[in-house]
Motif scaffolding. Structure first.
Motif, PDB file in Angstrom:
ATOM      1  N   TRP A 105     -19.851 -10.336  -4.334  1.00 37.67           N
ATOM      2  CA  TRP A 105     -19.676  -8.941  -4.737  1.00 37.67           C
ATOM      3  C   TRP A 105     -18.360  -8.390  -4.198  1.00 37.67           C
ATOM      4  CZ3 TRP A 105     -18.831  -5.259  -1.154  1.00 37.67           C
ATOM      5  CH2 TRP A 105     -19.273  -5.497   0.146  1.00 37.67           C
ATOM      6  N   PHE A 106     -17.977  -8.757  -2.957  1.00 38.21           N
ATOM      7  CA  PHE A 106     -16.729  -8.291  -2.367  1.00 38.21           C
ATOM      8  C   PHE A 106     -15.541  -8.843  -3.152  1.00 38.21           C
ATOM      9  CE2 PHE A 106     -13.081  -8.357   0.363  1.00 38.21           C
ATOM     10  CZ  PHE A 106     -13.148  -7.183   1.098  1.00 38.21           C
ATOM     11  N   GLN A 107     -15.595 -10.116  -3.474  1.00 43.15           N
ATOM     12  CA  GLN A 107     -14.522 -10.753  -4.226  1.00 43.15           C
ATOM     13  C   GLN A 107     -14.353 -10.083  -5.593  1.00 43.15           C
ATOM     14  OE1 GLN A 107     -12.475 -13.351  -3.083  1.00 43.15           O
ATOM     15  NE2 GLN A 107     -13.433 -12.878  -1.128  1.00 43.15           N
ATOM     16  N   ARG A 108     -15.475  -9.764  -6.252  1.00 42.65           N
ATOM     17  CA  ARG A 108     -15.411  -9.086  -7.556  1.00 42.65           C
ATOM     18  C   ARG A 108     -14.786  -7.706  -7.435  1.00 42.65           C
ATOM     19  NH1 ARG A 108     -20.386 -11.089  -8.284  1.00 42.65           N
ATOM     20  NH2 ARG A 108     -21.379  -9.160  -7.663  1.00 42.65           N
ATOM     21  N   LYS A 109     -15.193  -6.977  -6.423  1.00 38.89           N
ATOM     22  CA  LYS A 109     -14.710  -5.610  -6.253  1.00 38.89           C
ATOM     23  C   LYS A 109     -13.232  -5.549  -5.876  1.00 38.89           C
ATOM     24  CE  LYS A 109     -18.187  -2.734  -6.827  1.00 38.89           C
ATOM     25  NZ  LYS A 109     -18.105  -1.635  -7.776  1.00 38.89           N
ATOM     26  N   HIS A 110     -12.717  -6.594  -5.237  1.00 42.23           N
ATOM     27  CA  HIS A 110     -11.356  -6.572  -4.728  1.00 42.23           C
ATOM     28  C   HIS A 110     -10.415  -7.553  -5.426  1.00 42.23           C
ATOM     29  CE1 HIS A 110     -13.840  -4.811  -1.550  1.00 42.23           C
ATOM     30  NE2 HIS A 110     -12.783  -4.075  -1.277  1.00 42.23           N
ATOM     31  N   HIS A 111     -10.822  -8.081  -6.561  1.00 42.15           N
ATOM     32  CA  HIS A 111     -10.007  -9.101  -7.227  1.00 42.15           C
ATOM     33  C   HIS A 111      -8.640  -8.579  -7.667  1.00 42.15           C
ATOM     34  CE1 HIS A 111     -11.619  -7.217 -10.879  1.00 42.15           C
ATOM     35  NE2 HIS A 111     -10.597  -7.754 -11.510  1.00 42.15           N
ATOM     36  N   GLU A 112      -8.501  -7.296  -7.869  1.00 39.20           N
ATOM     37  CA  GLU A 112      -7.232  -6.728  -8.323  1.00 39.20           C
ATOM     38  C   GLU A 112      -6.259  -6.436  -7.186  1.00 39.20           C
ATOM     39  OE1 GLU A 112      -8.366  -3.283 -10.532  1.00 39.20           O
ATOM     40  OE2 GLU A 112      -9.143  -4.440 -12.199  1.00 39.20           O
ATOM     41  N   VAL A 113      -6.715  -6.567  -5.948  1.00 39.53           N
ATOM     42  CA  VAL A 113      -5.840  -6.279  -4.807  1.00 39.53           C
ATOM     43  C   VAL A 113      -4.857  -7.437  -4.636  1.00 39.53           C
ATOM     44  CG1 VAL A 113      -5.750  -5.858  -2.312  1.00 39.53           C
ATOM     45  CG2 VAL A 113      -7.653  -4.934  -3.666  1.00 39.53           C
ATOM     46  N   PRO A 114      -3.565  -7.157  -4.706  1.00 33.50           N
ATOM     47  CA  PRO A 114      -2.584  -8.229  -4.539  1.00 33.50           C
ATOM     48  C   PRO A 114      -2.679  -8.846  -3.141  1.00 33.50           C
ATOM     49  CG  PRO A 114      -1.541  -6.206  -5.330  1.00 33.50           C
ATOM     50  CD  PRO A 114      -2.953  -5.864  -4.961  1.00 33.50           C
ATOM     51  N   SER A 117      -0.980  -7.172  -0.251  1.00 34.15           N
ATOM     52  CA  SER A 117      -1.568  -5.946   0.308  1.00 34.15           C
ATOM     53  C   SER A 117      -2.390  -6.232   1.549  1.00 34.15           C
ATOM     54  CB  SER A 117      -2.439  -5.238  -0.728  1.00 34.15           C
ATOM     55  OG  SER A 117      -1.651  -4.792  -1.797  1.00 34.15           O
ATOM     56  N   TRP A 118      -3.085  -7.371   1.564  1.00 38.70           N
ATOM     57  CA  TRP A 118      -3.916  -7.720   2.723  1.00 38.70           C
ATOM     58  C   TRP A 118      -3.061  -7.974   3.959  1.00 38.70           C
ATOM     59  CZ3 TRP A 118      -8.404  -6.165   1.491  1.00 38.70           C
ATOM     60  CH2 TRP A 118      -9.003  -6.451   0.266  1.00 38.70           C
ATOM     61  N   LYS A 119      -1.780  -8.278   3.752  1.00 37.65           N
ATOM     62  CA  LYS A 119      -0.885  -8.618   4.860  1.00 37.65           C
ATOM     63  C   LYS A 119      -0.095  -7.424   5.389  1.00 37.65           C
ATOM     64  CE  LYS A 119      -0.546 -13.243   3.040  1.00 37.65           C
ATOM     65  NZ  LYS A 119       0.236 -14.149   2.221  1.00 37.65           N
ATOM     66  N   LEU A 120      -0.226  -6.275   4.758  1.00 38.61           N
ATOM     67  CA  LEU A 120       0.479  -5.080   5.223  1.00 38.61           C
ATOM     68  C   LEU A 120       0.043  -4.743   6.644  1.00 38.61           C
ATOM     69  CD1 LEU A 120       0.194  -2.792   2.062  1.00 38.61           C
ATOM     70  CD2 LEU A 120       2.264  -3.904   2.930  1.00 38.61           C
ATOM     71  N   ALA A 121       0.960  -4.224   7.438  1.00 42.98           N
ATOM     72  CA  ALA A 121       0.644  -3.873   8.828  1.00 42.98           C
ATOM     73  C   ALA A 121      -0.519  -2.882   8.922  1.00 42.98           C
ATOM     74  CB  ALA A 121       1.882  -3.299   9.510  1.00 42.98           C
ATOM     75  N   ALA A 122      -0.622  -1.978   7.961  1.00 44.39           N
ATOM     76  CA  ALA A 122      -1.694  -0.983   7.970  1.00 44.39           C
ATOM     77  C   ALA A 122      -3.047  -1.572   7.571  1.00 44.39           C
ATOM     78  CB  ALA A 122      -1.351   0.168   7.036  1.00 44.39           C
ATOM     79  N   VAL A 123      -3.046  -2.771   6.990  1.00 48.62           N
ATOM     80  CA  VAL A 123      -4.286  -3.390   6.520  1.00 48.62           C
ATOM     81  C   VAL A 123      -4.667  -4.579   7.403  1.00 48.62           C
ATOM     82  CG1 VAL A 123      -5.447  -4.505   4.570  1.00 48.62           C
ATOM     83  CG2 VAL A 123      -3.815  -2.660   4.149  1.00 48.62           C
ATOM     84  N   GLU A 143     -15.018   3.671  -4.975  1.00 46.60           N
ATOM     85  CA  GLU A 143     -13.674   3.287  -5.399  1.00 46.60           C
ATOM     86  C   GLU A 143     -12.811   4.480  -5.782  1.00 46.60           C
ATOM     87  OE1 GLU A 143     -14.198   1.897  -9.957  1.00 46.60           O
ATOM     88  OE2 GLU A 143     -15.306   0.726  -8.481  1.00 46.60           O
ATOM     89  N   HIS A 144     -13.416   5.616  -6.079  1.00 48.37           N
ATOM     90  CA  HIS A 144     -12.646   6.805  -6.451  1.00 48.37           C
ATOM     91  C   HIS A 144     -11.962   7.432  -5.235  1.00 48.37           C
ATOM     92  CE1 HIS A 144     -14.164   6.404 -10.434  1.00 48.37           C
ATOM     93  NE2 HIS A 144     -15.403   6.527 -10.023  1.00 48.37           N
ATOM     94  N   GLY A 145     -12.386   7.051  -4.040  1.00 47.31           N
ATOM     95  CA  GLY A 145     -11.776   7.577  -2.823  1.00 47.31           C
ATOM     96  C   GLY A 145     -10.786   6.625  -2.172  1.00 47.31           C
ATOM     97  N   VAL A 146     -10.508   5.516  -2.815  1.00 41.57           N
ATOM     98  CA  VAL A 146      -9.612   4.515  -2.240  1.00 41.57           C
ATOM     99  C   VAL A 146      -8.188   5.062  -2.141  1.00 41.57           C
ATOM    100  CG1 VAL A 146      -8.523   2.272  -2.654  1.00 41.57           C
ATOM    101  CG2 VAL A 146     -10.975   2.542  -2.968  1.00 41.57           C
ATOM    102  N   ARG A 147      -7.563   4.788  -0.998  1.00 41.48           N
ATOM    103  CA  ARG A 147      -6.166   5.157  -0.772  1.00 41.48           C
ATOM    104  C   ARG A 147      -5.452   3.890  -0.300  1.00 41.48           C
ATOM    105  NH1 ARG A 147      -7.936   8.614  -3.272  1.00 41.48           N
ATOM    106  NH2 ARG A 147      -8.201  10.777  -2.776  1.00 41.48           N
ATOM    107  N   LEU A 148      -4.639   3.310  -1.161  1.00 40.13           N
ATOM    108  CA  LEU A 148      -3.939   2.074  -0.815  1.00 40.13           C
ATOM    109  C   LEU A 148      -2.735   2.362   0.073  1.00 40.13           C
ATOM    110  CD1 LEU A 148      -4.054   0.273  -4.275  1.00 40.13           C
ATOM    111  CD2 LEU A 148      -5.519  -0.117  -2.291  1.00 40.13           C
ATOM    112  N   PRO A 149      -2.652   1.693   1.219  1.00 44.01           N
ATOM    113  CA  PRO A 149      -1.484   1.874   2.094  1.00 44.01           C
ATOM    114  C   PRO A 149      -0.232   1.298   1.447  1.00 44.01           C
ATOM    115  CG  PRO A 149      -3.259   0.748   3.244  1.00 44.01           C
ATOM    116  CD  PRO A 149      -3.623   0.816   1.796  1.00 44.01           C
ATOM    117  N   ARG A 150       0.897   1.738   1.883  1.00 43.79           N
ATOM    118  CA  ARG A 150       2.186   1.218   1.381  1.00 43.79           C
ATOM    119  C   ARG A 150       2.900   0.465   2.461  1.00 43.79           C
ATOM    120  NH1 ARG A 150       3.084   3.910  -3.548  1.00 43.79           N
ATOM    121  NH2 ARG A 150       1.815   5.746  -3.678  1.00 43.79           N
TER     122      ARG A 150
END
Length: 150
Positions: A105-114, A117-123, A143-150
């Motif tokens: 379920w986690f893999q399905r929900k996050h498949h679009e995350v490059p 992104s997982w390697k960003l210092a904030a993540v 998912e409507h509250g997600v805020r992706l770090p830059r």
């Protein structure tokens, strides 16, 4: 138009609201105290009972750390986790190594995350839910509250 009382009640109820299709289970204080001292207190519904049982039986070797607790706390936490395990939709089988981030379920929900992104210092890793889900500590992963770090 909503009245001020209606708005106030909605704000008070927000932490107990459903996160998508997942009811937010109020965290057991001991669970929050023990587990959230090192990482987010993951919602018990995110893993099936077999995974929680395995994790609790192996606290001295908890992902490379000794997370042991006294026997009474172990019994209390284990019972609570088992009672609330696998309550999220599509959580049924134990993921590899009992890792939430490896669950189907986690893999399905996050498949679009490059992958970058997982390697960003904030993540730093997929297990750092609060990096993108600002209300993760309240059990809200909508998912409507997600805020992706830059």
């Amino acid at each position: 138009m909503r009245s001020p009382v209606t708005l106030a009640l909605a704000l008070l109820a927000a932490p107990l609201a459903h996160a998508g299709d997942r009811p937010a289970v109020p965290l057991l204080p001991h669970y929050a105290q023990e587990c959230a001292s090192c990482h987010i207190a993951y919602p018990p519904g995110a893993l099936p009972a077999a995974s929680w049982l395995h994790l609790m039986q192996n606290l001295p070797r908890h992902f490379g750390t000794d997370a042991s607790v006294d026997p009474a706390t172990l019994k209390q936490l284990s019972a609570w986790l088992e009672a609330n395990a696998g309550t999220w939709k599509r959580v049924s089988e134990a993921p590899p190594q009992d890792r939430i981030t490896q669950a189907a379920w986690f893999q399905r929900k996050h498949h679009e995350v490059p992958s970058a992104s997982w390697k960003l210092a904030a993540v730093r890793s997929p297990s750092n839910c609060a990096a993108c889900h600002p209300r993760a500590e309240q059990g809200d992963f909508d998912e409507h509250g997600v805020r992706l770090p830059r």
